[in-house]
Design a protein around this motif. Structure first.
Motif, mmCIF file in Angstrom:
data_model
loop_
_atom_site.group_PDB
_atom_site.id
_atom_site.type_symbol
_atom_site.label_atom_id
_atom_site.label_comp_id
_atom_site.label_asym_id
_atom_site.label_seq_id
_atom_site.Cartn_x
_atom_site.Cartn_y
_atom_site.Cartn_z
ATOM 1 N N VAL A 61 -0.138 -11.413 -51.098
ATOM 2 C CA VAL A 61 -0.839 -10.134 -51.134
ATOM 3 C C VAL A 61 -1.238 -9.669 -49.742
ATOM 4 C CG1 VAL A 61 -2.854 -8.918 -52.056
ATOM 5 C CG2 VAL A 61 -1.662 -10.598 -53.474
ATOM 6 N N LEU A 62 -1.707 -10.592 -48.919
ATOM 7 C CA LEU A 62 -2.205 -10.221 -47.594
ATOM 8 C C LEU A 62 -1.188 -10.444 -46.483
ATOM 9 C CD1 LEU A 62 -5.783 -11.800 -47.863
ATOM 10 C CD2 LEU A 62 -5.134 -9.407 -48.263
ATOM 11 N N GLY A 63 -0.159 -11.233 -46.760
ATOM 12 C CA GLY A 63 0.788 -11.582 -45.711
ATOM 13 C C GLY A 63 0.189 -12.497 -44.678
ATOM 14 N N ALA A 64 -0.856 -13.206 -45.035
ATOM 15 C CA ALA A 64 -1.568 -14.055 -44.082
ATOM 16 C C ALA A 64 -0.943 -15.440 -44.026
ATOM 17 C CB ALA A 64 -3.033 -14.173 -44.490
ATOM 18 N N LYS A 65 -1.032 -16.049 -42.858
ATOM 19 C CA LYS A 65 -0.592 -17.428 -42.714
ATOM 20 C C LYS A 65 -1.787 -18.342 -42.909
ATOM 21 C CE LYS A 65 1.692 -20.631 -39.510
ATOM 22 N NZ LYS A 65 2.707 -21.025 -40.506
ATOM 23 N N LEU A 66 -1.620 -19.351 -43.746
ATOM 24 C CA LEU A 66 -2.652 -20.367 -43.914
ATOM 25 C C LEU A 66 -2.296 -21.571 -43.045
ATOM 26 C CD1 LEU A 66 -3.279 -20.359 -47.788
ATOM 27 C CD2 LEU A 66 -4.388 -18.978 -46.014
ATOM 28 N N VAL A 67 -3.191 -21.914 -42.152
ATOM 29 C CA VAL A 67 -3.019 -23.111 -41.329
ATOM 30 C C VAL A 67 -3.893 -24.191 -41.939
ATOM 31 C CG1 VAL A 67 -3.313 -24.138 -39.045
ATOM 32 C CG2 VAL A 67 -2.557 -21.751 -39.271
ATOM 33 N N THR A 68 -3.277 -25.197 -42.521
ATOM 34 C CA THR A 68 -4.018 -26.199 -43.281
ATOM 35 C C THR A 68 -4.362 -27.398 -42.408
ATOM 36 O OG1 THR A 68 -1.951 -27.187 -44.099
ATOM 37 C CG2 THR A 68 -2.962 -25.468 -45.433
ATOM 38 N N LEU A 69 -5.582 -27.879 -42.590
ATOM 39 C CA LEU A 69 -6.119 -28.962 -41.776
ATOM 40 C C LEU A 69 -6.341 -30.190 -42.659
ATOM 41 C CD1 LEU A 69 -8.805 -26.805 -39.930
ATOM 42 C CD2 LEU A 69 -6.431 -27.217 -39.254
ATOM 43 N N PRO A 70 -5.793 -31.335 -42.291
ATOM 44 C CA PRO A 70 -6.005 -32.544 -43.082
ATOM 45 C C PRO A 70 -7.458 -32.999 -43.005
ATOM 46 C CG PRO A 70 -4.880 -33.085 -41.032
ATOM 47 C CD PRO A 70 -4.952 -31.587 -41.098
ATOM 48 N N THR A 71 -7.983 -33.472 -44.119
ATOM 49 C CA THR A 71 -9.349 -33.992 -44.152
ATOM 50 C C THR A 71 -9.394 -35.238 -45.025
ATOM 51 O OG1 THR A 71 -10.161 -32.894 -46.160
ATOM 52 C CG2 THR A 71 -10.139 -31.578 -44.140
ATOM 53 N N GLY A 72 -10.443 -36.023 -44.836
ATOM 54 C CA GLY A 72 -10.612 -37.195 -45.674
ATOM 55 C C GLY A 72 -11.406 -36.919 -46.927
#
Length: 352
Positions: free
Chosen positions: A104-115
């Motif tokens: 919908v937004l054309g946004a890029k999600l930059v995902t961050l690993p977490t514990g």
């Protein structure tokens, strides 16, 4: 007569629970004669006042149908065509919203690993070297979930630290507050202390998981971001014609802190469940219990046995971690019966 499920009380999701009687009463009371559509009604006006009282004088609430819509519309207020959202890899916007933000937004999600579902300032800092580089999507928003998808809570100080760092680098802080009520109940604080006072810029507020019937809200906490919200809500197909029935539910939850009563009860039931299995051999918790979710690792045979009689999801099949979720209407009897069956299934699995 129709029945909801052939199983006893579901432990799969608080979305499976019914509607709180006070919320149903509010819907019935709103069903009195005609009212202006699209938010021009007295119930929506009252709802906006209620949210301002809870979140601060500058807060504006927009009722919506679901959390995905509230997240997408909210992020749309601040994202440009070349921007990116920094979020945990476990974030609902990344894992369970079918790519809505991207589509919908054309946004890029930059995902961050977490514990444990929580991100830190260092996690964000590591993504900022691309600022100003035309070859890269530009970090614009930090999105956190409260509570996280792992059932853990950010404290007010942790949120404030994230907000301060984000703002210092011209980033916005967005909160997916689907279970914000559970976090505030667990931490013994106000909704405002975890949002407005901590520096959050905008959030989705969850009602459906806490006793409502299809009632969520986008809450804009910075007035300068507010102007496009009504237009984006319409484009995002989240503008209710008979908005009074959504608004009345949200007001009911915020009246006399019904939200806290419901969330606190669900949390207590989750702790009761976790305590009931704490001494079982072969059972361990993946994450600490800080809300209404329990994530235990169980013997694989016990999972298969229990899923014949109870609804719940497998969280990590490789490590046999499941997710159990309690709700405002989960009773001690529901939990104790489930615990007894868990204990039997685990003991049989370990002994076999």
């Amino acid at each position: 007569m129709l029945t909801s499920t052939p199983f006893p009380k579901s432990f799969a999701s608080d979305n499976h629970a019914g509607v709180h009687p006070a919320v149903l009463t509010a819907i019935l009371e709103a069903n009195a004669g005609d009212a202006l559509a699209y938010g021009g009604d007295a119930w929506t006006t009252a709802m906006k006042d209620t949210f301002r009282a809870e979140f601060g004088a500058h807060a504006t609430a927009y009722p919506m149908f679901n959390g995905t819509g509230a997240n997408v519309v909210g992020l749309g207020l601040v994202l440009r065509a070349y921007d990116a959202v920094l979020c945990p890899a476990t974030a609902h916007i990344n894992t369970n919203e079918c790519g809505a933000a991207e589509r919908v937004l054309g946004a890029k999600l930059v995902t961050l690993p977490t514990g444990d579902g929580k991100i830190s300032v260092d996690d964000i800092r590591g993504q900022l070297s691309v600022l100003g580089d035309e070859h890269h999507s530009q970090p614009r928003v930090v999105s956190i979930s409260q509570v996280t998808e792992c059932g853990t809570c950010y404290t007010a100080d942790e949120i404030a630290e994230l907000a301060e760092f984000a703002h210092a680098h011209n980033l916005f802080l967005h909160m997916d507050g689907a279970r914000l009520a559970n976090a505030a109940a667990e931490l013994g604080c106000s909704l405002r202390s975890l949002t407005t006072d901590a520096g959050v810029d905008l959030l989705s507020f969850g009602g459906t998981k806490n006793g409502a019937m299809g009632a969520e809200a986008l809450v804009v906490l910075r007035p300068e971001l507010d102007a496009p919200a009504s237009f984006l809500r319409k484009q995002g197909m989240q503008l209710a014609s008979k908005m009074r029935f959504v608004s009345a539910q949200l007001t009911a939850l915020l009246t006399e802190e019904l939200w806290r009563e419901n969330a606190a009860h669900a949390n207590v039931m989750a702790h009761r469940l976790a305590e009931g299995i704490a001494d079982l051999p072969g059972v361990s918790l993946r994450y600490p219990v800080q809300s209404n979710a329990v994530f235990p690792a169980l013997p694989e045979k016990a999972i298969a046995e229990l899923q014949q009689r109870y609804l719940f999801h497998v969280w990590d099949a490789a490590e046999n971690v499941v997710r159990w979720v309690t709700a405002f209407d989960t009773t001690p009897e529901h939990v104790d019966t489930f615990v007894a069956d868990i204990r039997l299934a685990v003991q049989e699995a370990v002994g076999s």
